[in-house]
Motif scaffolding. Structure first.
Motif, PDB file in Angstrom:
ATOM      1  N   LYS A   1      -0.873  20.534   4.579  1.00  0.00           N
ATOM      2  CA  LYS A   1      -1.381  18.973   4.155  1.00  0.00           C
ATOM      3  C   LYS A   1      -2.075  18.691   2.959  1.00  0.00           C
ATOM      4  O   LYS A   1      -2.704  19.525   2.609  1.00  0.00           O
ATOM      5  N   ALA A   2      -1.682  17.400   2.487  1.00  0.00           N
ATOM      6  CA  ALA A   2      -2.277  16.913   1.088  1.00  0.00           C
ATOM      7  C   ALA A   2      -3.740  16.445   1.436  1.00  0.00           C
ATOM      8  O   ALA A   2      -4.106  16.359   2.737  1.00  0.00           O
ATOM      9  N   GLY A   3      -4.520  16.369   0.351  1.00  0.00           N
ATOM     10  CA  GLY A   3      -5.989  15.904   0.496  1.00  0.00           C
ATOM     11  C   GLY A   3      -6.858  16.925  -0.002  1.00  0.00           C
ATOM     12  O   GLY A   3      -6.592  17.977  -0.149  1.00  0.00           O
ATOM     13  N   VAL A   4      -7.906  16.131  -0.409  1.00  0.00           N
ATOM     14  CA  VAL A   4      -9.132  17.232  -0.976  1.00  0.00           C
ATOM     15  C   VAL A   4      -9.742  17.553   0.339  1.00  0.00           C
ATOM     16  O   VAL A   4     -10.084  17.205   1.087  1.00  0.00           O
ATOM     17  N   LEU A   5     -10.122  18.839  -0.139  1.00  0.00           N
ATOM     18  CA  LEU A   5     -10.933  19.549   1.157  1.00  0.00           C
ATOM     19  C   LEU A   5     -12.299  19.240   1.284  1.00  0.00           C
ATOM     20  O   LEU A   5     -12.914  18.545   0.258  1.00  0.00           O
ATOM     21  N   PRO A   6     -12.774  19.015   2.446  1.00  0.00           N
ATOM     22  CA  PRO A   6     -14.038  18.271   2.579  1.00  0.00           C
ATOM     23  C   PRO A   6     -15.261  18.776   1.412  1.00  0.00           C
ATOM     24  O   PRO A   6     -16.051  17.775   1.275  1.00  0.00           O
TER      25      PRO A   6
ATOM     26  N   HIS B   1       0.965  -1.257  -0.070  1.00  0.00           N
ATOM     27  CA  HIS B   1      -0.028  -0.019   0.057  1.00  0.00           C
ATOM     28  C   HIS B   1       0.817   1.337   0.038  1.00  0.00           C
ATOM     29  O   HIS B   1       1.799   1.301   0.831  1.00  0.00           O
ATOM     30  N   LEU B   2       0.602   2.213  -0.943  1.00  0.00           N
ATOM     31  CA  LEU B   2       1.357   3.408  -0.887  1.00  0.00           C
ATOM     32  C   LEU B   2       0.461   4.399   0.076  1.00  0.00           C
ATOM     33  O   LEU B   2      -0.758   4.929  -0.336  1.00  0.00           O
ATOM     34  N   LEU B   3       1.274   4.916   0.991  1.00  0.00           N
ATOM     35  CA  LEU B   3       0.540   5.949   1.929  1.00  0.00           C
ATOM     36  C   LEU B   3       0.765   7.231   1.754  1.00  0.00           C
ATOM     37  O   LEU B   3       0.397   8.253   1.997  1.00  0.00           O
ATOM     38  N   GLY B   4       1.987   7.516   1.291  1.00  0.00           N
ATOM     39  CA  GLY B   4       2.535   8.770   1.100  1.00  0.00           C
ATOM     40  C   GLY B   4       2.169   9.496  -0.430  1.00  0.00           C
ATOM     41  O   GLY B   4       1.530   8.985  -1.150  1.00  0.00           O
ATOM     42  N   PRO B   5       2.337  11.026  -0.427  1.00  0.00           N
ATOM     43  CA  PRO B   5       2.010  11.667  -1.392  1.00  0.00           C
ATOM     44  C   PRO B   5       2.787  11.340  -2.963  1.00  0.00           C
ATOM     45  O   PRO B   5       3.806  10.626  -2.774  1.00  0.00           O
ATOM     46  N   LEU B   6       1.957  11.203  -3.951  1.00  0.00           N
ATOM     47  CA  LEU B   6       2.482  10.653  -5.094  1.00  0.00           C
ATOM     48  C   LEU B   6       2.335  11.779  -6.251  1.00  0.00           C
ATOM     49  O   LEU B   6       1.468  12.397  -6.663  1.00  0.00           O
ATOM     50  N   GLN B   7       3.822  11.956  -6.491  1.00  0.00           N
ATOM     51  CA  GLN B   7       3.959  12.903  -7.796  1.00  0.00           C
ATOM     52  C   GLN B   7       3.462  12.150  -9.036  1.00  0.00           C
ATOM     53  O   GLN B   7       3.748  11.175  -9.099  1.00  0.00           O
ATOM     54  N   THR B   8       2.992  13.053  -9.819  1.00  0.00           N
ATOM     55  CA  THR B   8       2.392  12.535 -11.191  1.00  0.00           C
ATOM     56  C   THR B   8       3.526  11.795 -12.014  1.00  0.00           C
ATOM     57  O   THR B   8       3.222  10.567 -12.581  1.00  0.00           O
ATOM     58  N   ASN B   9       4.898  12.249 -12.103  1.00  0.00           N
ATOM     59  CA  ASN B   9       6.047  11.520 -12.618  1.00  0.00           C
ATOM     60  C   ASN B   9       6.253  10.306 -12.016  1.00  0.00           C
ATOM     61  O   ASN B   9       7.136   9.455 -12.719  1.00  0.00           O
ATOM     62  N   LYS B  10       5.863   9.743 -10.836  1.00  0.00           N
ATOM     63  CA  LYS B  10       6.079   8.368 -10.374  1.00  0.00           C
ATOM     64  C   LYS B  10       4.713   7.721 -10.472  1.00  0.00           C
ATOM     65  O   LYS B  10       4.907   6.611  -9.524  1.00  0.00           O
ATOM     66  N   ALA B  11       3.634   7.857 -11.037  1.00  0.00           N
ATOM     67  CA  ALA B  11       2.533   7.209 -11.069  1.00  0.00           C
ATOM     68  C   ALA B  11       2.750   6.153 -11.804  1.00  0.00           C
ATOM     69  O   ALA B  11       2.117   4.918 -11.386  1.00  0.00           O
ATOM     70  N   ARG B  12       3.507   6.013 -12.846  1.00  0.00           N
ATOM     71  CA  ARG B  12       3.878   4.613 -13.535  1.00  0.00           C
ATOM     72  C   ARG B  12       4.459   3.471 -12.489  1.00  0.00           C
ATOM     73  O   ARG B  12       3.912   2.538 -12.296  1.00  0.00           O
ATOM     74  N   PRO B  13       5.552   3.768 -12.027  1.00  0.00           N
ATOM     75  CA  PRO B  13       6.137   2.935 -11.066  1.00  0.00           C
ATOM     76  C   PRO B  13       5.351   2.520  -9.764  1.00  0.00           C
ATOM     77  O   PRO B  13       5.264   1.254  -9.197  1.00  0.00           O
ATOM     78  N   ALA B  14       4.431   3.515  -9.458  1.00  0.00           N
ATOM     79  CA  ALA B  14       3.706   3.496  -8.251  1.00  0.00           C
ATOM     80  C   ALA B  14       2.530   2.398  -8.855  1.00  0.00           C
ATOM     81  O   ALA B  14       2.194   1.270  -7.913  1.00  0.00           O
ATOM     82  N   ALA B  15       2.116   2.553  -9.931  1.00  0.00           N
ATOM     83  CA  ALA B  15       0.808   1.451 -10.430  1.00  0.00           C
ATOM     84  C   ALA B  15       1.175   0.192 -10.574  1.00  0.00           C
ATOM     85  O   ALA B  15       0.596  -0.781 -10.441  1.00  0.00           O
ATOM     86  N   GLU B  16       2.502   0.330 -10.958  1.00  0.00           N
ATOM     87  CA  GLU B  16       3.224  -1.173 -11.252  1.00  0.00           C
ATOM     88  C   GLU B  16       3.445  -1.832 -10.148  1.00  0.00           C
ATOM     89  O   GLU B  16       3.287  -3.175  -9.859  1.00  0.00           O
ATOM     90  N   LEU B  17       3.887  -1.038  -8.848  1.00  0.00           N
ATOM     91  CA  LEU B  17       4.361  -1.890  -7.660  1.00  0.00           C
ATOM     92  C   LEU B  17       3.159  -2.078  -6.558  1.00  0.00           C
ATOM     93  O   LEU B  17       3.143  -2.936  -5.876  1.00  0.00           O
ATOM     94  N   PHE B  18       2.355  -0.908  -6.453  1.00  0.00           N
ATOM     95  CA  PHE B  18       1.363  -1.014  -5.299  1.00  0.00           C
ATOM     96  C   PHE B  18       0.162  -1.783  -5.799  1.00  0.00           C
ATOM     97  O   PHE B  18      -0.671  -1.648  -6.826  1.00  0.00           O
ATOM     98  N   ASP B  19      -0.622  -2.419  -4.804  1.00  0.00           N
ATOM     99  CA  ASP B  19      -1.908  -2.787  -4.822  1.00  0.00           C
ATOM    100  C   ASP B  19      -3.037  -1.878  -4.558  1.00  0.00           C
ATOM    101  O   ASP B  19      -3.853  -1.972  -5.059  1.00  0.00           O
ATOM    102  N   THR B  20      -2.564  -1.036  -3.706  1.00  0.00           N
ATOM    103  CA  THR B  20      -3.633   0.107  -3.352  1.00  0.00           C
ATOM    104  C   THR B  20      -2.874   1.450  -3.255  1.00  0.00           C
ATOM    105  O   THR B  20      -1.725   1.545  -2.645  1.00  0.00           O
ATOM    106  N   ILE B  21      -3.338   2.495  -3.551  1.00  0.00           N
ATOM    107  CA  ILE B  21      -2.944   4.023  -3.377  1.00  0.00           C
ATOM    108  C   ILE B  21      -3.935   4.648  -2.403  1.00  0.00           C
ATOM    109  O   ILE B  21      -4.931   4.809  -2.795  1.00  0.00           O
ATOM    110  N   HIS B  22      -3.233   5.237  -1.431  1.00  0.00           N
ATOM    111  CA  HIS B  22      -4.076   5.985  -0.290  1.00  0.00           C
ATOM    112  C   HIS B  22      -4.259   7.359  -0.372  1.00  0.00           C
ATOM    113  O   HIS B  22      -4.741   8.128   0.517  1.00  0.00           O
ATOM    114  N   SER B  23      -3.366   7.940  -1.436  1.00  0.00           N
ATOM    115  CA  SER B  23      -2.885   9.306  -1.551  1.00  0.00           C
ATOM    116  C   SER B  23      -3.311  10.060  -2.897  1.00  0.00           C
ATOM    117  O   SER B  23      -2.687  10.871  -3.347  1.00  0.00           O
TER     118      SER B  23
END
Ligand SMILES: *Cc1c(COP(=O)(O)O)cnc(C)c1O
Length: 214
Positions: A130-135, A73-95
């Motif tokens: 902090k990262a995250g979508v506003l309520p 599971h990826l818990l930390g912030p994800l930069q767009t330019n790391k999206a491909r390796p993240a999608a390849e490695l992680f089963d779940t993205i929390h950020s």
């Protein structure tokens, strides 16, 4: 705490909340921990791990013994330019927290024919740093992600350090419910028991399992 003690605590919290144990996934947050400690937890039979950084996770999990049952599971912030390796490695993205990233992940999902499960991170405390979508933007953001065919599993929160976490857990649970989302990624070492009481489906526990980080 040992993994066993944490397991007992989770069982008690589930029993008190009248929830089945299998509704709560324990993510062992191995970020920054030495390999030896992670190997101990693997040796104890644990298969679900969380990391904060794509590069660190790639390096670590290439060194670890392979296990087809393992979930990362990826818990930390994800930069767009790391999206491909993240999608390849992680089963779940929390950020997942912005449309540009959602579009990139959706494009990768189309190209690869598969996608990690997504949690939308919500900045319930409306903290500027902090990262995250506003309520106020959550419903619209979830709808946009669904329109992109992204598999949105639920919502994720990191409550402000100086506030009662329960308030943020209950807020997140309400937002998930009105959006028809079953997943609630909330609760860390200090507050996972309260999170379970408020309906957490994924608790992210680091130091309580592994000890203090470096
Ligand atoms: C580090 C981290 C955790 C684990 O925190 P602990 O207090 O060590 O349990 C959980 N969630 C996120 C997003 C983290 O960055």
């Amino acid at each position: 705490m040992s993994l066993e003690e944490i397991e007992r605590t989770i069982l008690e919290s589930c029993a008190q909340a009248g929830r089945p144990r299998q509704d709560v996934t324990l993510i062992a947050v191995s970020k920054v921990q030495p390999d030896a400690r992670v190997l101990d937890v693997i040796g104890a039979g644990h298969t679900v791990f969380g990391e904060n950084r794509v590069q660190e996770a790639q390096d670590r999990w290439a060194r670890m013994p392979a296990d087809p049952a393992r979930q990362l599971h990826l818990l930390g912030p994800l930069q767009t330019n790391k999206a491909r390796p993240a999608a390849e490695l992680f089963d779940t993205i929390h950020s997942l927290d912005r449309i540009k990233l959602a579009k990139t992940l959706a494009r990768l999902a189309q190209e690869r024919g598969t996608s990690p499960q997504m949690f939308v991170q919500v900045n319930t405390g409306e903290e500027p740093q902090k990262a995250g979508v506003l309520p106020a933007d959550v419903d619209g953001f979830v709808a946009e992600c669904r329109a992109l065919d992204l598999p949105v599993a639920g919502l994720m929160v990191i409550p402000p350090v100086d506030e009662t976490p329960s308030l943020h857990f209950s807020l997140l649970a309400k937002m998930a419910e009105r959006n028809g989302l079953a997943g609630l990624s909330m609760g860390m070492s200090a507050d996972f028991e309260q999170a379970i009481a408020f309906g957490a489906t994924h608790i992210r526990v680091g130091t309580a399992i592994f000890g203090a980080r470096g």
